[in-house]
Design a protein around this motif. Structure first.
Motif, PDB file in Angstrom:
ATOM      1  N   GLY A 135       0.792  -1.223   0.000  1.00  8.90           N
ATOM      2  CA  GLY A 135       0.000   0.000   0.000  1.00  8.90           C
ATOM      3  C   GLY A 135       0.823   1.269   0.000  1.00  8.90           C
ATOM      4  O   GLY A 135       0.388   2.306   0.503  1.00  8.90           O
ATOM      5  N   MET A 136       2.014   1.247  -0.559  1.00  7.94           N
ATOM      6  CA  MET A 136       2.874   2.420  -0.639  1.00  7.94           C
ATOM      7  C   MET A 136       2.174   3.505  -1.454  1.00  7.94           C
ATOM      8  O   MET A 136       1.512   3.231  -2.467  1.00  7.94           O
ATOM      9  N   ALA A 137       2.279   4.770  -1.007  1.00 12.65           N
ATOM     10  CA  ALA A 137       1.640   5.882  -1.707  1.00 12.65           C
ATOM     11  C   ALA A 137       2.180   5.975  -3.129  1.00 12.65           C
ATOM     12  O   ALA A 137       3.390   5.859  -3.363  1.00 12.65           O
ATOM     13  N   ALA A 138       1.281   6.206  -4.087  1.00 15.02           N
ATOM     14  CA  ALA A 138       1.677   6.210  -5.486  1.00 15.02           C
ATOM     15  C   ALA A 138       2.714   7.299  -5.784  1.00 15.02           C
ATOM     16  O   ALA A 138       3.686   7.070  -6.512  1.00 15.02           O
ATOM     17  N   GLY A 139       2.492   8.517  -5.214  1.00 10.99           N
ATOM     18  CA  GLY A 139       3.426   9.603  -5.472  1.00 10.99           C
ATOM     19  C   GLY A 139       4.826   9.277  -4.987  1.00 10.99           C
ATOM     20  O   GLY A 139       5.827   9.522  -5.675  1.00 10.99           O
ATOM     21  N   ARG A 140       4.908   8.699  -3.797  1.00 11.13           N
ATOM     22  CA  ARG A 140       6.213   8.326  -3.245  1.00 11.13           C
ATOM     23  C   ARG A 140       6.852   7.216  -4.076  1.00 11.13           C
ATOM     24  O   ARG A 140       8.058   7.230  -4.332  1.00 11.13           O
ATOM     25  N   PHE A 141       6.034   6.261  -4.499  1.00 14.23           N
ATOM     26  CA  PHE A 141       6.585   5.167  -5.301  1.00 14.23           C
ATOM     27  C   PHE A 141       7.184   5.690  -6.604  1.00 14.23           C
ATOM     28  O   PHE A 141       8.295   5.310  -6.988  1.00 14.23           O
ATOM     29  N   TYR A 142       6.433   6.544  -7.296  1.00 17.30           N
ATOM     30  CA  TYR A 142       6.915   7.000  -8.599  1.00 17.30           C
ATOM     31  C   TYR A 142       8.139   7.897  -8.469  1.00 17.30           C
ATOM     32  O   TYR A 142       8.960   7.964  -9.388  1.00 17.30           O
ATOM     33  N   LEU A 143       8.314   8.566  -7.349  1.00 13.14           N
ATOM     34  CA  LEU A 143       9.535   9.343  -7.131  1.00 13.14           C
ATOM     35  C   LEU A 143      10.745   8.405  -7.095  1.00 13.14           C
ATOM     36  O   LEU A 143      11.752   8.639  -7.775  1.00 13.14           O
ATOM     37  N   TRP A 144      10.627   7.338  -6.304  1.00  9.66           N
ATOM     38  CA  TRP A 144      11.717   6.363  -6.249  1.00  9.66           C
ATOM     39  C   TRP A 144      11.847   5.591  -7.563  1.00  9.66           C
ATOM     40  O   TRP A 144      12.961   5.243  -7.991  1.00  9.66           O
ATOM     41  N   ASN A 145      10.723   5.323  -8.195  1.00 10.47           N
ATOM     42  CA  ASN A 145      10.731   4.576  -9.450  1.00 10.47           C
ATOM     43  C   ASN A 145      11.510   5.325 -10.531  1.00 10.47           C
ATOM     44  O   ASN A 145      12.404   4.780 -11.184  1.00 10.47           O
ATOM     45  N   VAL A 146      11.195   6.611 -10.713  1.00  9.91           N
ATOM     46  CA  VAL A 146      11.873   7.407 -11.744  1.00  9.91           C
ATOM     47  C   VAL A 146      13.354   7.560 -11.411  1.00  9.91           C
ATOM     48  O   VAL A 146      14.218   7.432 -12.282  1.00  9.91           O
ATOM     49  N   SER A 147      13.658   7.811 -10.146  1.00  6.13           N
ATOM     50  CA  SER A 147      15.061   7.963  -9.746  1.00  6.13           C
ATOM     51  C   SER A 147      15.843   6.680 -10.027  1.00  6.13           C
ATOM     52  O   SER A 147      16.956   6.715 -10.577  1.00  6.13           O
ATOM     53  N   GLY A 148      15.263   5.553  -9.650  1.00  4.93           N
ATOM     54  CA  GLY A 148      15.945   4.285  -9.883  1.00  4.93           C
ATOM     55  C   GLY A 148      16.096   3.966 -11.354  1.00  4.93           C
ATOM     56  O   GLY A 148      17.141   3.466 -11.791  1.00  4.93           O
ATOM     57  N   ALA A 149      15.059   4.242 -12.154  1.00  7.38           N
ATOM     58  CA  ALA A 149      15.126   3.944 -13.586  1.00  7.38           C
ATOM     59  C   ALA A 149      16.193   4.790 -14.268  1.00  7.38           C
ATOM     60  O   ALA A 149      16.942   4.307 -15.135  1.00  7.38           O
ATOM     61  N   VAL A 150      16.256   6.072 -13.885  1.00  6.98           N
ATOM     62  CA  VAL A 150      17.279   6.958 -14.469  1.00  6.98           C
ATOM     63  C   VAL A 150      18.674   6.463 -14.115  1.00  6.98           C
ATOM     64  O   VAL A 150      19.569   6.376 -14.974  1.00  6.98           O
ATOM     65  N   ALA A 151      18.894   6.110 -12.846  1.00  3.23           N
ATOM     66  CA  ALA A 151      20.215   5.623 -12.422  1.00  3.23           C
ATOM     67  C   ALA A 151      20.558   4.293 -13.096  1.00  3.23           C
ATOM     68  O   ALA A 151      21.695   4.084 -13.532  1.00  3.23           O
ATOM     69  N   TRP A 152      19.575   3.409 -13.199  1.00  4.01           N
ATOM     70  CA  TRP A 152      19.796   2.104 -13.818  1.00  4.01           C
ATOM     71  C   TRP A 152      20.141   2.242 -15.292  1.00  4.01           C
ATOM     72  O   TRP A 152      21.118   1.659 -15.778  1.00  4.01           O
ATOM     73  N   ALA A 153      19.348   3.029 -16.024  1.00  6.73           N
ATOM     74  CA  ALA A 153      19.592   3.195 -17.463  1.00  6.73           C
ATOM     75  C   ALA A 153      20.938   3.863 -17.712  1.00  6.73           C
ATOM     76  O   ALA A 153      21.714   3.436 -18.572  1.00  6.73           O
ATOM     77  N   ALA A 154      21.228   4.926 -16.940  1.00  5.37           N
ATOM     78  CA  ALA A 154      22.479   5.650 -17.152  1.00  5.37           C
ATOM     79  C   ALA A 154      23.692   4.770 -16.853  1.00  5.37           C
ATOM     80  O   ALA A 154      24.654   4.716 -17.633  1.00  5.37           O
TER      81      ALA A 154
END
Length: 706
Positions: A135-154
């Motif tokens: 039940g993690m808040a969607a806004g908080r999840f997507y903040l970590w999601n985008v940060s992780g995806a950017v770091a992973w791709a880069a």
């Protein structure tokens, strides 16, 4: 080589599909549980390495990879919120144990686990799902999601880009014993890592592929149009259905073996067509043999002479007899006939191929003399047919997945080593070895098909082998090893002199040196290993002998470079990282007339801002003589910087380096005559390392004083 080049051409032509593939695999890599079997990260690294070669734009790759990763985690998060997946230990993907690991990781790191989990292969595709379940808040999840995806791709793309940049530099360097040994170690390490990947994920990957193909097949079968076609053609569809029956050897197993046979046959036909049409693979043949000849090392010659022994007739007969003896002792007689069919058929067709094509052996580079024709390589045929069937027998006897992979990859290393030994010893061309591999593989497929048919007809044999039979088999193997050592110590071929036969010389007037080069079909350009035109020749030097050429260049401040070895290249790289560069560090070899350069020279160069650099010159012997002096051709370049603080970056103006060298010789007083001659038209292009250049196409003709 031709297959790789075609792949790269296709990637360049269908670049958008490459970006779409990066997006799709990044998405699947991040999708709940599916990512545990999809190696999307490896593909992203590979795409980054292709960006270093110019096939993709690194920035565009970043956006596609990041978008796919963000979307994959987002879908996983939504699936977790709905909690509609049924978990069972019998399910290949959705196991409760994997969910438990993800829950433990999420409990430890909280929201940051969405970022950290991307770099943990075991729970990468589970944490977003767990975040949704928790039940993690969607806004908080997507903040970590985008940060992780950017770091992973880069991180993965940059790693691939650096790897591609390094490999492009490695492609133009070659080494003697140390670096060749390092290359062999890297190959073995790569095979080990690949084997380890299949040990950990192979079964899951196969299960996922089977499930995916099953879903596609089910969708096709239930399609109304397909049902109508089946109703209209019942006998044809029944026949096709039988070809995919997993329970019968004549069903799916024979279909897969038949498709494999047809594919390998087409590949062999392509190699033969390239050989007959003198396609690029033939250009690679000559240059690769000359390259290995130029940097041959006695210790490695002895090693590969022993490896090559595995394909000699006496050893092949001994191995065949040993295998047949063990099969008889272990009551596996049903495999003897398929084994002999594989070995006999492959040997006979290899001999027929040699007679049919009558291709001469490589000239002037062989370690020892072979009297038979060259295509196909009998040793490569034996590598896949004989030793491949042994791998099949061991695979059949072993039930554990990890042991089967050990057997497969050990056999693969043996086959590659046996084929490469023929190239290193200079007795075969690359296309000979590739053709031999494919011909042997055709007969291996035939033999395996025959063996599997007999196994299906007679049923499986008992896995238990009496101790006495196993002991007798061990004695046969020890005897085979002793015979191999004894034969190798007594019958290793006599090594030919390294210099080979002297080339015939042609005398030309000094005033017509350019015409002499053209008349004797000596190219005015250097070449890549595939024979592609590179930079134009810029120097033609007439000197009494090699000693006179070296002395003249020394007087102008040019020093002979060190021989290429693992130690000298490593030392040069280390000093380059520290901001310096040894004045006599090895130069990367270049090709001319199919041969790597015979000599290399260098001198230090002060760049703007006090940065170190140097000028390099490469020379080749020619069969020409003028005024009693030998004629050498060469090119000169300037290193004007370093990419990533390590890899040399060449100056675009080739004419400047050429003129600097001639001025240095003239200033030392060793030049009797110097003038410009026209060898090629003005041109632009790229060096072998990918650096753009331009040149007016002229060359300096220089006569050194006696």
């Amino acid at each position: 080589m031709g297959t790789i080049n075609e792949l790269l051409v296709n990637i360049e032509q269908y670049r958008l599909l490459g970006y779409a593939a990066v997006f799709l695999l990044s998405f699947l890599e991040s999708l709940a549980f599916v990512g545990t079997v999809v190696p999307g990260a490896l593909f992203v690294v590979f795409a980054g390495s292709l960006a270093a070669k110019g096939f993709f734009d690194l920035g565009d790759l970043f956006w596609f990879a990041a978008a796919g990763a963000i979307l994959g985690d987002g879908v996983s998060f939504r699936l977790g919120r709905r909690s509609t997946i049924y978990f069972s230990e019998t399910n290949r993907l959705f196991k409760p144990s994997r969910l438990a690991r993800g829950q433990e990781f999420f409990a430890r790191y909280g929201g940051a686990s969405v970022l950290f989990g991307r770099f943990n292969g075991l729970i990468r595709a589970v944490v977003p799902f767990v975040a949704g379940v928790a039940g993690m808040a969607a806004g908080r999840f997507y903040l970590w999601n985008v940060s992780g995806a950017v770091a992973w791709a880069a991180s993965h793309l940059v790693a691939g880009y650096l790897l591609g940049t390094a490999w492009r530099t490695v492609e133009v360097w070659t080494t003697r014993f140390g670096a060749l040994l390092a290359a062999l170690v890297l190959v073995i390490l790569g095979v080990y890592l690949l084997k380890r990947f299949f040990v950990r994920r192979g079964r899951l990957l196969l299960a996922f592929a089977g499930s995916l193909l099953g879903s596609v097949g089910e969708a096709i079968i239930t399609n109304p149009d397909v049902r109508t076609f089946v109703a209209a053609h019942p006998r044809l569809c029944a026949f096709l259905a039988q070809r995919f029956d997993r329970q019968r050897f004549a069903g799916l197993p024979l279909t897969l073996l038949g498709v494999s046979f047809l594919y390998v046959l087409l590949l062999l036909g392509g190699v033969i067509e390239d050989l007959l049409a003198s396609d690029p693979i033939v250009a690679v043949d000559t240059r690769l043999d000359n390259l290995l000849f130029a940097f041959r090392e006695p210790t490695m010659v002895k090693l590969f002479l022993w490896v090559s022994q595995l394909g000699r007739g006496t050893i092949v007969v001994a191995v065949a007899l040993t295998v047949c003896g063990i099969l008889a002792l272990w009551r596996r007689q049903r495999y003897i006939l398929p084994f002999l069919v594989t070995l006999g058929g492959s040997t006979a067709t290899a001999l027929l191929g040699k007679v049919a094509f009558q291709r001469p052996r490589p000239a002037g580079v062989a370690v020892y003399r072979e009297w038979s024709y060259s295509f196909p390589s009998g040793h490569a045929v034996i590598a896949t047919a004989l030793y491949g069937f042994v791998v099949y027998l061991l695979w059949r006897r072993t039930a554990q997945w990890g042991q089967r992979l050990n057997i497969f990859f050990a056999g693969l290393v043996l086959m590659l080593a046996l084929g490469f030994s023929r190239l290193y010893l200079g007795v075969h061309f690359l296309s000979d070895v590739l053709g031999g591999y494919l011909l042997g593989l055709l007969w291996l497929i035939i033999g395996v098909s025959f063996a599997e048919w007999r196994r299906a007809e007679w049923g499986p044999v008992s896995a238990a082998v009496p101790f006495r039979s196993r002991a007798a088999g061990a004695v046969l193997l020890v005897g085979l090893l002793a015979f191999f050592i004894r034969t190798g110590m007594r019958a290793l071929p006599a090594i030919l002199p390294a210099n080979g036969a002297a080339a015939a010389t042609v005398t030309v007037p000094a005033a017509a040196i350019a015409e002499g080069l053209s008349r004797n079909r000596l190219p005015p350009y250097t070449e890549s290993i595939a024979g592609d035109k590179q930079q134009p020749l810029s120097l033609v030097v007439a000197a009494g002998n090699e000693g006179a050429l070296t002395a003249a260049l020394r007087s102008g401040g040019w020093l002979p470079v060190e021989p290429v070895s693992f130690t000298t290249v490593a030392r040069a790289a280390w000093q380059a990282l520290g901001g310096g560069f040894p004045p006599v560090a090895p130069v990367a070899p270049a090709f001319w007339a199919g041969r790597p350069n015979d000599f290399g020279f260098a001198r230090p160069l002060a760049l703007a801002g006090g940065k170190p650099g140097r000028e390099e010159a490469r020379f080749w012997r020619t069969p020409l003589r003028t005024n009693g002096a030998a004629v050498y051709v060469g090119v000169a370049e300037r290193i004007v910087g370093y990419e990533w603080g390590l890899f040399p970056r060449l100056g675009a103006d080739l004419d400047r380096a050429r003129d600097d060298l001639v001025r240095s010789l003239a200033g030392s007083g060793v030049v009797a005559v110097s003038r410009k001659i026209a060898l090629s038209p003005p041109m632009t292009g790229e060096t072998l390392a990918g650096t753009p250049f331009f040149s007016d196409g002229a060359a300096w003709f220089v006569e050194i004083r006696p």
